[in-house]
Structures are given as structure tokens and as C-alpha cells.
Write a protein that holds these residues in place. Structure first.
Motif, mmCIF file in Angstrom:
data_model
loop_
_atom_site.group_PDB
_atom_site.id
_atom_site.type_symbol
_atom_site.label_atom_id
_atom_site.label_comp_id
_atom_site.label_asym_id
_atom_site.label_seq_id
_atom_site.Cartn_x
_atom_site.Cartn_y
_atom_site.Cartn_z
ATOM 1 N N GLY A 372 -32.389 30.350 3.360
ATOM 2 C CA GLY A 372 -32.122 31.769 3.243
ATOM 3 C C GLY A 372 -31.324 32.053 1.983
ATOM 4 O O GLY A 372 -30.959 31.154 1.230
ATOM 5 N N SER A 373 -31.059 33.308 1.746
ATOM 6 C CA SER A 373 -30.261 33.692 0.585
ATOM 7 C C SER A 373 -28.829 33.221 0.772
ATOM 8 O O SER A 373 -28.208 33.500 1.807
ATOM 9 N N ALA A 374 -28.311 32.496 -0.216
ATOM 10 C CA ALA A 374 -26.944 31.969 -0.108
ATOM 11 C C ALA A 374 -25.929 33.093 0.043
ATOM 12 O O ALA A 374 -24.985 32.993 0.834
ATOM 13 N N SER A 375 -26.120 34.196 -0.703
ATOM 14 C CA SER A 375 -25.163 35.305 -0.623
ATOM 15 C C SER A 375 -25.256 36.003 0.730
ATOM 16 O O SER A 375 -24.230 36.377 1.316
ATOM 17 N N ARG A 376 -26.486 36.163 1.245
ATOM 18 C CA ARG A 376 -26.636 36.806 2.550
ATOM 19 C C ARG A 376 -26.026 35.938 3.652
ATOM 20 O O ARG A 376 -25.354 36.441 4.547
ATOM 21 N N VAL A 377 -26.286 34.634 3.590
ATOM 22 C CA VAL A 377 -25.732 33.728 4.599
ATOM 23 C C VAL A 377 -24.210 33.762 4.566
ATOM 24 O O VAL A 377 -23.548 33.781 5.616
ATOM 25 N N LYS A 378 -23.637 33.817 3.364
ATOM 26 C CA LYS A 378 -22.181 33.874 3.233
ATOM 27 C C LYS A 378 -21.632 35.151 3.856
ATOM 28 O O LYS A 378 -20.646 35.126 4.602
ATOM 29 N N ASN A 379 -22.291 36.282 3.585
ATOM 30 C CA ASN A 379 -21.828 37.556 4.138
ATOM 31 C C ASN A 379 -21.992 37.601 5.657
ATOM 32 O O ASN A 379 -21.121 38.103 6.374
ATOM 33 N N LEU A 380 -23.120 37.067 6.145
ATOM 34 C CA LEU A 380 -23.345 37.032 7.590
ATOM 35 C C LEU A 380 -22.307 36.154 8.281
ATOM 36 O O LEU A 380 -21.827 36.474 9.371
ATOM 37 N N HIS A 381 -21.989 35.050 7.629
ATOM 38 C CA HIS A 381 -20.964 34.144 8.148
ATOM 39 C C HIS A 381 -19.652 34.887 8.346
ATOM 40 O O HIS A 381 -19.025 34.822 9.416
ATOM 41 N N GLN A 382 -19.226 35.605 7.330
ATOM 42 C CA GLN A 382 -17.958 36.337 7.397
ATOM 43 C C GLN A 382 -18.011 37.460 8.432
ATOM 44 O O GLN A 382 -17.047 37.691 9.173
ATOM 45 N N GLU A 383 -19.154 38.142 8.499
ATOM 46 C CA GLU A 383 -19.301 39.246 9.442
ATOM 47 C C GLU A 383 -19.303 38.740 10.886
ATOM 48 O O GLU A 383 -18.729 39.368 11.782
ATOM 49 N N LEU A 384 -19.941 37.582 11.111
ATOM 50 C CA LEU A 384 -19.946 36.998 12.453
ATOM 51 C C LEU A 384 -18.533 36.642 12.897
ATOM 52 O O LEU A 384 -18.150 36.877 14.053
ATOM 53 N N GLU A 385 -17.766 36.049 12.004
ATOM 54 C CA GLU A 385 -16.395 35.677 12.344
ATOM 55 C C GLU A 385 -15.584 36.898 12.781
ATOM 56 O O GLU A 385 -14.734 36.816 13.663
ATOM 57 N N ALA A 386 -15.868 38.052 12.167
ATOM 58 C CA ALA A 386 -15.091 39.257 12.453
ATOM 59 C C ALA A 386 -15.605 40.030 13.665
ATOM 60 O O ALA A 386 -14.818 40.650 14.396
ATOM 61 N N LYS A 387 -16.922 40.010 13.914
ATOM 62 C CA LYS A 387 -17.504 40.927 14.890
ATOM 63 C C LYS A 387 -18.128 40.269 16.123
ATOM 64 O O LYS A 387 -18.458 40.970 17.081
ATOM 65 N N PHE A 388 -18.331 38.951 16.110
ATOM 66 C CA PHE A 388 -19.113 38.328 17.185
ATOM 67 C C PHE A 388 -18.493 38.552 18.561
ATOM 68 O O PHE A 388 -19.173 38.980 19.501
ATOM 69 N N TYR A 389 -17.214 38.265 18.704
ATOM 70 C CA TYR A 389 -16.578 38.385 20.013
ATOM 71 C C TYR A 389 -16.343 39.838 20.418
ATOM 72 O O TYR A 389 -16.064 40.124 21.586
ATOM 73 N N GLU A 390 -16.456 40.752 19.470
ATOM 74 C CA GLU A 390 -16.337 42.177 19.795
ATOM 75 C C GLU A 390 -17.684 42.777 20.179
ATOM 76 O O GLU A 390 -17.769 43.964 20.500
ATOM 77 N N ASP A 391 -18.742 41.961 20.118
ATOM 78 C CA ASP A 391 -20.103 42.401 20.452
ATOM 79 C C ASP A 391 -20.558 43.568 19.581
ATOM 80 O O ASP A 391 -21.318 44.436 20.021
ATOM 81 N N THR A 392 -20.095 43.601 18.334
ATOM 82 C CA THR A 392 -20.500 44.670 17.411
ATOM 83 C C THR A 392 -21.386 44.153 16.280
ATOM 84 O O THR A 392 -21.737 44.913 15.382
ATOM 85 N N PHE A 393 -21.730 42.869 16.329
ATOM 86 C CA PHE A 393 -22.569 42.307 15.267
ATOM 87 C C PHE A 393 -24.023 42.716 15.498
ATOM 88 O O PHE A 393 -24.538 42.633 16.617
ATOM 89 N N ASP A 394 -24.682 43.154 14.441
ATOM 90 C CA ASP A 394 -26.072 43.598 14.507
ATOM 91 C C ASP A 394 -27.003 42.423 14.209
ATOM 92 O O ASP A 394 -27.197 42.047 13.052
ATOM 93 N N TRP A 395 -27.607 41.853 15.243
ATOM 94 C CA TRP A 395 -28.482 40.701 15.066
ATOM 95 C C TRP A 395 -29.824 41.079 14.453
ATOM 96 O O TRP A 395 -30.526 40.218 13.918
ATOM 97 N N ASP A 396 -30.197 42.342 14.525
ATOM 98 C CA ASP A 396 -31.483 42.763 13.956
ATOM 99 C C ASP A 396 -31.513 42.639 12.439
ATOM 100 O O ASP A 396 -32.589 42.561 11.836
ATOM 101 N N GLN A 397 -30.337 42.636 11.816
ATOM 102 C CA GLN A 397 -30.278 42.532 10.357
ATOM 103 C C GLN A 397 -30.476 41.093 9.865
ATOM 104 O O GLN A 397 -30.665 40.857 8.674
#
Length: 667
Positions: A372-397
Motif C-alpha cells: 500500500g501507499s507508505a504515507s497512507r499506511v503511516k496516517n492510518l496507523h496514527q489514526e487507528l492509535e487515536a480512534k480505534f478504542y473510541e469506535d470512531t475509526f472509519d474502516w471504509d476508507q
């Protein structure tokens, strides 16, 4: 983090667990050597990656490993190796971008005695070091087969000899532990049942080896497998007892030759005993702990019988993050997740990544291979760390290739490898030193039994997903060998000064391990029945020791004497159930118990059918949705979820003191 472990020759075994900018020494050098004259090192990335990989694999830079292939198939071999090294470079480049962090894990030097002391502790025999008399240790020793007892004796001898050289405290003589017996048998390579701890080879006696017979299990090799040949496996006799030992004059081939085709792997089926088959999740945690003790002893005895050194790493403990998703130890991650979902066995983030890929990515061409795109994977990584347990992460993206990148990143970033630091060399050795597929599979089986529960459950979920990827080969163009080549660097990474033939062979070795794990996973997660039999004997020995100790207690003797004098008539037995009749309890059914007469053909599924028939009208909808299983509880086992095909009269006779309960199977 990067963990370097010196292995045989000049190859360095590396478990790559990212946490800081990390580089793969030697890999970049080999790539730079392939750049044409006039290109500066800084312009290296201007070359297409696969072109650079191809040049690295060419005969001018490094000959490909010697697969058993025709000349017309040579390009296919180069392509498959290209997948491996493309994945290695992708890992390296992602770490250079700062998306991952790495730390070098230093290994403590240890003498042989210290290693053997750790081994004794790991198999539950720490009392041999402390000198204390502990019932569990004595119970374990009493269940060992001859080859297993010899393995323990050998390690204890090494430990005591090292201590004597250091002029340390007096140690127990090995004969005080195992007993003496002038008629103790030598090692005959025929199947035997467990023997008392004094029935083993004594110091000074030499084992008697037999040569390989033409129809022994050693004849089942990688180069002889074909789809039309199926071999039956039996778990009733320990692996170390059932093998035929090679003469000392015969050496293992130094260079393994692998075939990529699925047909190169033989088909195995497991013969069910009358007790049925038991999966790792079917036993209680306490019994699985004993399975781990016995598995390490058996693995050591197995390697000893083959003349192969069982290498183990001794690493410092590295503390990972205590919060978050990536780079958190599995045990801590599960502890955090269980606050949200009690009883969960595989981390939530790992489950979600697998589910995402299973729902939308199995038919994606080049899934796992195409990054995958290295920049996208990096951003998704950071977003998951912040939003996963809050159930606000958008998996469709999340795109499928990015999800695959996150999945592999999760595995790499574990502070301790999925297959543990201690036994990474043993995984490699089983391919490098053992030439026959059946023996490789047996060694791999014991290594899986050794894994901590969190590692084993997570690895199982990962391999089940990889099996689904291979099943969709027609659409995603990823066959078993392709998937193994891509996954191997994320679990085992070899590195060196340049990609020479030895390192290329090492790459094929790790891919072959992954291939075995994927292909035979249904076998590998089944607990060998001979280990369960030893656990039963171990529990019985512990119970008998406890009873003897209780009878010698003065206070208990006085109490029993007083109770006997006060008793006017004998007490009725707790149960009037005759021999061969069991009472089965079903708390979730309207009919909560039933007495059932057993015969030689009664199976566990027959008992389940009786209850379902009796309760078909009164069962709740919730109970119908649950998978009900018959459990054996107590007696000489902690808890055992029975195979539906288990013959109940045999199980009853093996454990007449057990209770029988119908309840949902743990998932």
C-alpha cells in the motif's frame, strides 16, 4: 526492534520488530553494488525496485538457490525469490520513512550450565536446581518415557558438571533423582509406554542405535510427496520413541532443495484414537501448562534422537508499550482488550484487520504482495492509535493493500516475535538439519505446543487467514509459495553483507517454514494424545502423593480415628450409579441431568443427541444457537472438551472419577 541472533555459518537470524528508524545492514550494500557505473548511491531509489531485485538475483550478483527445477523453470524461481527480497526492502524503506521504530535487542552471554538451568526451569523441574522436594516435579518425572528421561538426565548432568567446575554448592547426584537400576534398559528404538523414572539409561551406558528401515517414517520426504500419496499420522506414541535413529556415520544434507509446487508437500491425515482428537483450546489452562512442560522435554528428546542440537536464544526482556495497538506485548494488549470484550483470545485490532481483508481483500490481485501507499499506511496507523478504542475509526476508507500493510506491520512491531525469541533458532534448525517432511512436521508440532497461549491463538488466526488467501489463488494470483515468500520476512529476516547463495537458501528456508505452518495448520493445533496421556498420569501421581502426605499428617490421623469411632453405621456411597453408567449434567437444558448406560460403541455425539432429543421442545433460542459439547471435568484432568467421535466407555475407564457436563465449547 531488531534482534540479531548468531546462527550457523555467516548467516545472522534477525527478528524484526520495528519501533525507531532502523536499517537492514548489508541489504543496502548489495543493492548499491547492482547500480550501474555513473549512478550515485543517492540515486539508487530512481531504479525501479523490482529491476534492482532482479539484478540482485541474477547470476552476476548472486546465484539463486538450488531448487529441484528444470532450466525452463529458473525464471520462476527468481520471481519467487524476488517476492521475498522486495518484501525485505519494503520493510526497510518503511522504517527509513520513520513510520516504524526499532531497537536492537542484546543477548546475554551464557555458559552451558546456565542454559541447562533455564531449560530445567522451563520444563517445570526447577526443584532439581533448588534441591527442594516438590510433588509436581516428582509427578512429572514419573510420567517420562525413556527418551524423555534421558533428555532430562543429560541436561541435569551438564548443569551439575558446570557447577562442580565452578566449585559451587553440592548438587544432587543424578541417581538420587532418577534412581538406580542395574537392569535399566538401553535405548531401543521401538514404541514403548511411559516407564517409571528409574527405568532409564544410567550414566556410562551407551544407547543402542538401529539403522533406518526402508518402511520407516524417515522415508516420507519432501522430494517423494505427491497428491496421490497420503500418509497416516498417529499420536499415540511419542515422536522421540517412535523414530528410527540414523547411524552416526550418516550425515544430513548440507543444502536443502525445495520445490515450490503444492504437490511437493505430502498429504497427511491424523488417525483418531478412541479418545478422539483434542485441540489446544479444549484443555484447561493448567493442563496446557503441563503440555508445554512435556512438549519441551519431548522436543529436546526428539532432537537428541536425531543428533540435532536444539538451539535456544537467551534474550533480555524488553518492555514494550503498555497502551495503544502497535508495539504492545500480546499479553498486555489482550489484557486491555479483555476489559472491553471478556474472554477474547486474539487482539481486537488484529481481528478487525483480518475481518476487513476477509470481507473485501481475498480476491484482490497481489494482496499481501503489492504494498500500500507508505504515507497512507503511516496516517492510518496514527489514526487507528487515536480512534480505534473510541469506535470512531472509519474502516471504509481503508484500501485492501493498506490493510494488508497494517496487518504485516502489527506482526513486525510486536516487542517479542510471534514465534518467540527463545525458539526462533529451533524453527530454522528443523528445516536446515532435518531433511524429511514428516520429521519437520513433528518438530514444528511440538514448537507450536510450546508457544504461550496469546502467541499460539494469534498465530492460529493469522494462518487461518493466509489459508483463505491461498484458497482464492484463482483471483488474487497468490499461491501457497507466493504467500509464504511474502510473509516469511515479517516473521524471520536473514541479513548479511550481500545476498549470496547461502542467504538466498536461508530465505527459502524461512518461506518453507511458513508454508508448512499454512498447509498443516489443522494438524499443528491438535494436541498429541500421548502428551494428554502423560498429563493424566502426572495428575494421578500428584493426587496420590497428596493423599499419602495427608495420611501421614498426625492431625488428620487423629481426626479420622475419632470419626471412625463415632460412626454407628457405614456411610452410603455418594453415588449408586453402577459400573459403565455415567450421569451427565446439562445446566442449560430443561432436563438438567440424565443417567446413561455406556457400551463399546457409545460416542460423545450420541450423548449430545440424546439430550437434544429430550430437550428439543423446551430449549431456548439462545441455547440452540450455541454449540454444545460434552466436557470431562475433574479426576485426572482439569477440563477436557471431548471430540464428538470420542468413545465414551474408553474415556470413562481412563478417568472414572470425572464429572460429565454438556455446555458451550469455549471459543
Amino acid at each position: 526492534m531488531t534482534m540479531e541472533m548468531k546462527d550457523s555459518g555467516s548467516v545472522v537470524l534477525t527478528a524484526y520488530h520495528p519501533h525507531s528508524p532502523a536499517r537492514i545492514p548489508g541489504m543496502e550494500q548489495s543493492f548499491v553494488q547492482d547500480i550501474p557505473t555513473g549512478h550515485s548511491p543517492t540515486s539508487r531509489k530512481s531504479l525501479p525496485r523490482c529491476r534492482r531485485i532482479n539484478r540482485m538475483l541474477s547470476s552476476e550478483s548472486a546465484p539463486p538457490p538450488a531448487f529441484s527445477r528444470s532450466n525452463s523453470q529458473a525464471s520462476m524461481d527468481s520471481t519467487s525469490m524476488e517476492d521475498f527480497w522486495c518484501e525485505v526492502e519494503s520493510i526497510k524503506e518503511s522504517s527509513e520513512d520513520g513510520s516504524e521504530e526499532a531497537t536492537l535487542l542484546e543477548f546475554k552471554p551464557a555458559d552451558e550450565g546456565e542454559l541447562e538451568a533455564e531449560w530445567l526451569q522451563d520444563v517445570g523441574l526447577s526443584t532439581l536446581i533448588s534441591g527442594a522436594e516438590e510433588e509436581d516435579g516428582q509427578a512429572l518425572l514419573s510420567t517420562l518415557t525413556r527418551t524423555q528421561a534421558a533428555a532430562v538426565q543429560k541436561r541435569y548432568n551438564t548443569y551439575t558438571q558446570t557447577l562442580r567446575k565452578k566449585n559451587k554448592h553440592t548438587v544432587r547426584d543424578v541417581r538420587d533423582i532418577f534412581g538406580t537400576n542395574d537392569s535399566a534398559p538401553t535405548f531401543e528404538t521401538v514404541p514403548v509406554s511411559p516407564v517409571p523414572s528409574n527405568g532409564i539409561q544410567l550414566p556410562g551406558q551407551k544407547p543402542v542405535w538401529k539403522s533406518v528401515s526402508s518402511n520407516s517414517c524417515l522415508d516420507c520426504g519432501l522430494d517423494k510427496g505427491s497428491p496421490s500419496v497420503t500418509e497416516e499420522l498417529s499420536y499415540e506414541v511419542s515422536f522421540s520413541e517412535s523414530i528410527t535413529i540414523l547411524p552416526k556415520t550418516q550425515e544430513w544434507p548440507k543444502n536443502q532443495r525445495f520445490k515450490k509446487e503444492d504437490s511437493a508437500l505430502p498429504k497427511f491425515i491424523v488417525r483418531k484414537s478412541r479418545f478422539g482428537l483434542t485441540e489446544v483450546g479444549d484443555l484447561s489452562a493448567e493442563d496446557m501448562k503441563k503440555i508445554r512442560y512435556l512438549s519441551l522435554i519431548e522436543l529436546t528428546a526428539f532432537y537428541d534422537a536425531l543428533g540435532v542440537e536444539l538451539k535456544r536464544n537467551r534474550a533480555e526482556r524488553v518492555r514494550g508499550r503498555e497502551n495503544g495497538l502497535f508495539g504492545v506485548p500480546l499479553a498486555i494488549l489482550l489484557e486491555n482488550d479483555q476489559r472491553k470484550v471478556p474472554g477474547i483470545k486474539v487482539p481486537l485490532i488484529f481481528q478487525k484487520l483480518l475481518l476487513k481483508l476477509e470481507e473485501t481483500g481475498l480476491e484482490t490481485e497481489g494482496i499481501l504482495r503489492v504494498p500500500g501507499s507508505a504515507s497512507r499506511v503511516k496516517n492510518l496507523h496514527q489514526e487507528l492509535e487515536a480512534k480505534f478504542y473510541e469506535d470512531t475509526f472509519d474502516w471504509d476508507q481503508v484500501r485492501n493493500n493498506d490493510a494488508a500493510g497494517l496487518l504485516k506491520m502489527f506482526v513486525r512491531e510486536l516487542p517479542s516475535p510471534l514465534f518467540t525469541v527463545e525458539y526462533l533458532p529451533a524453527f530454522i534448525t528443523l528445516v536446515e538439519k532435518i531433511s524429511k517432511i514428516k520429521l519437520q512436521l513433528q518438530a514444528l508440532h511440538l514448537l507450536i505446543m510450546l508457544l504461550p497461549e496469546a502467541n499460539r491463538d494469534t498465530a492460529k488466526a493469522f494462518l487461518q487467514f493466509l489459508k483463505k488467501v491461498v484458497a482464492n489463488e484463482g483471483k488474487n494470483k497468490m499461491n501457497l509459495w507466493n504467500v509464504s515468500m511474502i510473509v516469511a520476512p515479517n516473521l524471520f529476516i536473514y541479513k548479511g553483507k550481500r545476498a549470496n547463495q547461502q542467504e538466498m537458501q536461508a530465505a527459502a528456508t524461512t518461506a518453507h517454514i511458513v508454508r508448512l505452518l499454512i498447509r498443516y495448520q489443522d494438524i499443528l493445533w491438535t494436541v498429541p494424545s500421548f502428551l494428554i496421556s502423560q498429563v493424566r498420569k502426572m495428575n494421578e501421581a500428584a493426587m496420590n502423593n497428596s493423599k499419602r502426605q495427608l495420611m501421614f499428617d498426625k492431625g488428620v490421623r487423629k481426626l479420622l480415628r475419632r470419626k471412625t469411632m463415632e460412626r454407628d453405621r457405614p456411610e452410603r456411597p455418594e453415588s449408586d450409579i453402577p459400573e459403565g453408567v455415567i450421569r451427565v449434567y446439562a445446566p442449560l437444558h430443561s432436563k438438567v441431568s440424565m443417567a446413561i448406560q455406556l457400551n463399546s460403541q457409545t460416542k460423545a455425539k450420541d450423548i449430545l443427541a440424546r439430550f437434544h432429543c429430550e430437550n428439543s421442545c423446551g430449549s431456548s433460542q439462545t441455547m440452540r444457537r450455541q454449540i454444545q459439547s460434552l466436557h470431562e471435568i475433574g479426576g485426572n484432568i482439569g477440563q477436557h472438551c471431548l471430540d464428538p467421535d470420542a468413545y465414551m466407555l474408553d474415556v470413562y475407564r481412563a478417568n472414572p472419577q470425572a464429572e460429565w457436563v454438556i455446555k458451550p465449547k469455549a471459543t
